[in-house]
Motif scaffolding. Structure first.
Motif, short mmCIF file in Angstrom:
data_model
loop_
_atom_site.label_atom_id
_atom_site.label_comp_id
_atom_site.label_asym_id
_atom_site.label_seq_id
_atom_site.Cartn_x
_atom_site.Cartn_y
_atom_site.Cartn_z
N UNK A 769 0.83 -1.22 0.00
CA UNK A 769 0.00 0.00 0.00
C UNK A 769 0.86 1.26 0.00
N UNK A 770 0.43 2.25 -0.77
CA UNK A 770 1.16 3.51 -0.83
C UNK A 770 0.92 4.35 0.42
N UNK A 771 -0.25 4.19 1.04
CA UNK A 771 -0.63 4.97 2.21
C UNK A 771 -1.79 4.24 2.88
N UNK A 777 -8.07 9.26 3.32
CA UNK A 777 -9.34 9.96 3.47
C UNK A 777 -9.14 11.28 4.18
N UNK A 778 -8.23 11.31 5.17
CA UNK A 778 -8.01 12.52 5.95
C UNK A 778 -7.26 13.58 5.15
N UNK A 779 -6.15 13.17 4.52
CA UNK A 779 -5.30 14.15 3.84
C UNK A 779 -5.94 14.63 2.53
N UNK A 780 -6.60 13.74 1.81
CA UNK A 780 -7.21 14.12 0.53
C UNK A 780 -8.61 14.69 0.70
N UNK A 901 2.44 11.14 5.51
CA UNK A 901 1.17 10.66 6.03
C UNK A 901 0.72 11.58 7.16
N UNK A 902 -0.34 11.20 7.87
CA UNK A 902 -0.91 12.08 8.90
C UNK A 902 0.00 12.24 10.10
N UNK A 903 0.98 11.33 10.28
CA UNK A 903 1.94 11.42 11.40
C UNK A 903 3.22 12.12 11.01
N UNK A 904 3.33 12.57 9.77
CA UNK A 904 4.52 13.26 9.32
C UNK A 904 5.59 12.36 8.75
N UNK A 905 5.29 11.08 8.62
CA UNK A 905 6.27 10.16 8.04
C UNK A 905 6.28 10.29 6.52
N UNK A 906 7.45 10.21 5.95
CA UNK A 906 7.59 10.35 4.50
C UNK A 906 7.05 9.11 3.80
N UNK A 907 6.25 9.35 2.77
CA UNK A 907 5.69 8.25 2.01
C UNK A 907 6.71 7.69 1.04
#
Length: 1014
Positions: A769-771, A777-780, A901-907
């Motif tokens: 999974x990419x994310x 749902x939250x970021x987009x 992502x929502x925690x600030x981790x780089x995708x």
């Protein structure tokens, strides 16, 4: 007393004659048809051709019954004409055939599937169709070598069973083959094997003869014996002997000096194509001279006017009497390639040199260079100059060209002109018969063709302007007169005979549309003092459609056939309407052949008293099932295999059922295909399963008063799985729509889309999974599930010459869609969307020989329409990048990109967020590289995806600058178009600094696309 008796006998005779006349011709008061189905009765009524109120006598009624019998679907047809004019027609229809069997001699195995290919279950086998089946079977059997074959077709059980009695007779076998000539080095066994002939088994037929000669000639060509000859003839008598005369001739080597060996890569024919030795059925020395002429004509057409071509035949092995090998060498001296230089004019007095120069100017090569001095270009200039004079009234003009040497190797052209007298026209006068059946106003409008192709009327006046460039400033005044019409010109119009021919042709066409069998129009010129042309239309009869006999419509309903043909009795016999009816019937998809002819053209009806308005429609129905398959690949959507099944002519009304399968990587999940057709680091695929229904004429009579006389209805249900860079979606879609064809290039569609969408995060090419779904749902700001219920309106104007590979013309598409809660859209997904697209195509050179310039623009706008919808659902947003948008950007990666992502981790892979607006501008130049099969292209794309149309906190600019990329490509037109393209950001090319988004989303590999996109 005698006087009284004579007078009484005279009154009695007069009364008897009057009564007989009344009995012989009477008006039809009623028409009743009994027996058969609704279709049987409709076809019988169309063939009868009699209407209430129409007068008919006994002979005419019997002829009408004969026409009904020609429909060939009835066992018996009986009718009566009552004394009160009432008609009663009784039908006993044939039953559709269920089965058939062969009797008599056994049917040859190789002919079982090809002998009666037109025979299918469900057909009505009347006497004429049975006779046609017998003739067809006998012709095929005799063509297969059974010269005495006889076939009898007999129907039983009311038409449900067919019995075929076969008598083959003795076959015509090839019993012996005698070899003549000088066949060496070929043996008898080799020749017979190559020819496909086995003595004692092979039948002697014209097909066998042609195939044997073709095979033997191919063998000679393969062995380079191009001067060889083959002759295959039957021996005298009936013994079944065959004479095969073979003269192989020497081996031939073709050589050429002066021809570029790599010229074929640039589209030049090969030497074997210039010299037609291999393609000719037999050798002739004149073929060598023909090669000279072809090479010379080719080079002259390429701008080598001084080319010289000769050939030499030299024996390299053997003797002059028995050569074993020869060499044919062509010597080509092209000379310098010339360009067109100065064009000069002599003898022109009325028209200035500058005006003539504009008339003969040809397009520049690559916008700057002069055109080559091709023979075709010379003829084009001469034709343009002559046409220019003719358009200005010099109908006696004579133009000759002379070629002269110019500066720097160019070719100067000198035109010698004899202008003659310039003539003008003050008026056109149309004289019509006093008969009111002549369409006076329509014929008067035909006079305007002398002034304009599409006349422009000045509102509120009888004056018209011209749309022709050389006639600007001239007006035509059209007046209706008691005798016909008069078209006056102010100022006088140049007298152009071609324009008068257009007027005469237009008048004849209008008379033909009114029913004239042989339209007659006479033209008379007044004297020089009064430049007026008088057009006379003499009295002439107008024919009407009398009846329509329909043959061969077994599964197709009479309502559909008669509706599409539109040939009701009493209509003018208009050839254009007849052609239109044939086209509409062919468009139903129910028939593989549609023939419209008169009853006199039917077999056995040549001597019957049929008239021009007695028509026959001979139909041949096709197999209702059609299967197609295909393959396509695009980096933005991955690979896919397609399979379609169509059921045509559903219900006998021309309706269609479609079953579609598009299997991509989501369905096949093939690692091998994923590697062979890569989509980058992200899994991309579009898979669908669909079923559709189309009605070509929906609710006839109910919607005909809307935009167009015919309404097309289509509905489709589909299940779609779509994997993109931003998301993975499952769509369940239902889309009904109505479409109106306003003209040949304009269409309007009103439809409705109901769609249930489930969105999740996509995976990379390895399945990770990419994310996380919740982060997506939250970021987009997108819901996991949406219900879209949206009516839409779409307008298409397509003026391109070829939709898939256009060289000229324009294309426009506009679509507006409203997904509102009023129509059932979920509260988190309401929106309104507008999509506008426009494309322009301009050819360069004659028939786009120097390439095509294409420009296109696209604007997409969408906004949420409910307070509960913070943004558009991901599945409804605009995405850009990749093929057909901005090709220097990775697919779908144009615009805002999410890296964390929502925690600030780089995708691991950036995710595009799409937007509410899209702007794309494209400009490209396509040009031939190697003939017409390999083309190159250079292009510039500019575009941007805008996240939101309203201000947002923390966003510095709602409308960032357009992103521009430059690229090149290679197009292989090998049946399935294959495109390889690469582009880069203009900042990268010139060394300007770029943002992190621009670096991360730049195109990382070639864009490869194959096939046509859905």
């Amino acid at each position: 007393m005698r006087f009284r008796a004579v007078f009484g006998y005279g009154l009695l005779a007069l009364a008897s004659a009057t009564g007989q006349e009344a009995l012989s011709s009477r008006p039809v008061t009623a028409l009743r048809i009994e027996g058969g189905s609704v279709d049987d009765r409709h076809f019988a009524e169309a063939a009868l051709g009699l209407r209430v109120g129409q007068r008919v006598d006994a002979a005419g009624f019997q002829q009408a019954l004969a026409a009904v019998r020609l429909v060939d679907r009835y066992r018996t047809v009986e009718g009566s004409l009552g004394g009160d004019g009432a008609i009663l027609l009784r039908l006993e229809p044939l039953a559709p055939v269920d089965s058939w069997r062969w009797e008599g001699d056994p049917l040859p195995g190789d002919l079982q599937k090809v002998l009666l290919t037109d025979l299918r279950k469900g057909q009505r086998l009347g006497p004429r169709r049975l006779a046609s089946l017998e003739r067809s079977a006998e012709l095929r059997l005799r063509g297969a070598g059974y010269r005495q074959a006889d076939v009898k077709a007999i129907v039983e059980a009311g038409g449900r069973q067919l019995r075929l009695v076969l008598s083959l007779g003795a076959p015509r076998l090839i019993r012996e083959v005698r070899i003549e000539g000088d066949p060496a080095p070929y043996t008898r066994e080799t020749l017979l094997k190559t020819a496909g002939i086995t003595p004692g088994r092979t039948h002697w037929t014209p097909v066998v003869q042609r195939e044997a000669q073709r095979r033997l000639r191919q063998r000679l060509v393969k062995d380079r014996r191009l001067e060889g000859s083959i002759r295959l003839t039957p021996a005298e008598g009936e013994g079944g002997g065959l004479i095969l005369e073979v003269r192989p001739g020497p081996k031939v080597t073709l050589k050429a000096k002066g021809l570029d060996l790599l010229g074929s890569l640039w589209g030049r024919p090969r030497l074997s194509e210039f010299v037609p030795l291999a393609r000719a059925e037999r050798y002739s020395p004149s073929l060598l001279d023909e090669g000279d002429g072809r090479i010379m004509a080719y080079f002259r057409d390429q701008g080598y006017p001084e080319v010289k071509v000769s050939h030499v035949r030299e024996i390299t092995e053997g003797t002059a009497d028995r050569p074993e090998a020869v060499t044919i060498a062509y010597l080509v001296e092209p000379g310098p390639r010339r360009t067109l230089g100065v064009v000069r004019f002599e003898g022109n007095r009325e028209l200035a040199d500058d005006e003539l120069q504009k008339a003969v100017d040809l397009p520049k090569r690559f916008f700057l260079l002069p055109p080559h001095a091709k023979a075709e270009a010379m003829r084009a200039m001469e034709d343009r100059l002559t046409a220019h004079y003719l358009q200005r009234g010099f109908h006696d003009v004579r133009v000759r060209r002379r070629v002269e040497g110019g500066k720097d190797g160019a070719v100067d052209v000198r035109f010698t002109i004899r202008e003659g007298q310039q003539r003008f026209l003050d008026a056109l006068v149309l004289e019509l018969p006093p008969d009111p059946s002549f369409p006076r106003e329509q014929l008067a409008q035909g006079l305007l063709l002398a002034l304009a192709d599409r006349p422009v009327r000045i509102p509120g006046t009888p004056r018209y302007r011209s749309d022709r460039r050389h006639l600007q400033g001239i007006e035509g005044i059209l007046d209706l007169t008691p005798e016909g019409a008069r078209l006056s010109f102010k100022p006088s119009l140049p007298l152009v005979r071609n324009d008068l021919a257009l007027v005469v042709s237009g008048l004849r066409q209008r008379l033909s549309s009114a029913g004239a069998a042989n339209p007659q129009v006479k033209l008379a010129f007044e004297d020089e003092a009064q430049p007026v042309v008088r057009i006379q239309v003499p009295p002439q009869p107008f024919d009407q459609t009398r009846r329509l006999v329909v043959q061969g419509s077994d599964r197709t309903r009479a309502e559909a056939v008669l509706r599409e043909a539109a040939l009701a009795p009493g209509q003018p016999l208009d050839p254009a309407k007849l052609d239109e009816g044939q086209v509409h019937l062919g468009g139903l998809g129910a028939f593989q052949r549609v023939d419209l002819l008169t009853l006199k053209d039917l077999p056995g009806q040549e001597k019957e008293p049929w008239q021009r308005g007695d028509l026959a429609l001979r139909l041949q129905e096709r197999n209702p099932w059609v299967f197609t398959e295909g393959f396509g690949y695009d980096k933005t959507q991955g690979y896919h295999f397609g399979l379609n099944a169509q059921r045509l002519n559903v219900g006998g009304m021309g309706r269609t059922l479609d079953f579609g399968l598009r299997a991509g990587d989501q369905t096949l999940d093939s690692p091998f295909l994923r590697r062979a057709f890569p989509t980058g680091d992200i899994k991309r695929s579009v898979d669908s399963y669909s079923i559709g229904y189309t009605d070509p004429w929906f609710l006839p009579g109910a919607l005909d008063t809307l935009l167009a006389p015919r309404t097309r209805f289509r509905m489709e249900g589909a299940y779609i799985e779509e994997a993109q860079a931003a998301f993975f979606a499952r769509r369940r879609r239902f889309t009904p729509n109505l479409e109106w064809k306003l003209s040949a290039v304009q269409a309007v569609q009103l439809g409705y889309r109901f769609e249930r969408v489930e969105v999740a995060a996509n995976t990379d090419s390895s399945g990770m999974p990419l994310i996380a779904d919740q982060d997506l749902f939250l970021l987009a700001r997108t819901p996991a599930r949406s219900i879209i219920s949206a009516p839409y309106l779409q307008v298409v104007v397509d003026r391109r010459d070829r939709p898939y590979d256009p060289t000229q013309g324009t294309f426009f598409l506009g679509r507006v869609e409203l997904a509102n809660q009023l129509f059932g859209t979920s509260t988190n997904s309401s929106f309104v969307k507008l999509d506008l697209r426009h494309q322009w195509n301009w050819p360069l050179g004659f028939h786009a020989e120097n390439g095509v310039i294409m420009a296109s623009a696209r604007l997409g706008l969408a906004r949420p329409t409910a307070q509960s919808a913070k943004d558009l659902p991901l599945s409804e947003r605009f995405f850009g990048g990749g093929s057909f948008t901005v090709r220097g950007v990775e697919p779908d990666m144009l615009g805002d990109i999410q890296r964390e992502d929502s925690l600030g981790n780089k995708l691991a892979q950036p995710i595009p967020l799409g937007g509410q607006a899209l702007v794309v501008l494209n400009l490209e130049y396509r040009f031939p590289l190697f003939g017409q099969s390999v083309w190159g292209e250079v292009f510039v794309d500019s575009g941007q995806v805008y996240r939101s149309l309203t201000p947002e906190a923390g966003v510095p600019s709602r409308f960032p600058a357009l992103r521009t990329t430059l690229g090149i490509g290679l197009i292989l037109k090998l049946g399935l178009p294959l495109k390889l393209e690469y582009a880069a950001d203009w900042k990268r090319i010139v060394g300007r600094p770029r943002s992190q988004d621009e670096r991360d989303s730049q195109l990382k590999s070639l864009l490869i696309s194959a096939g046509f996109q859905f």
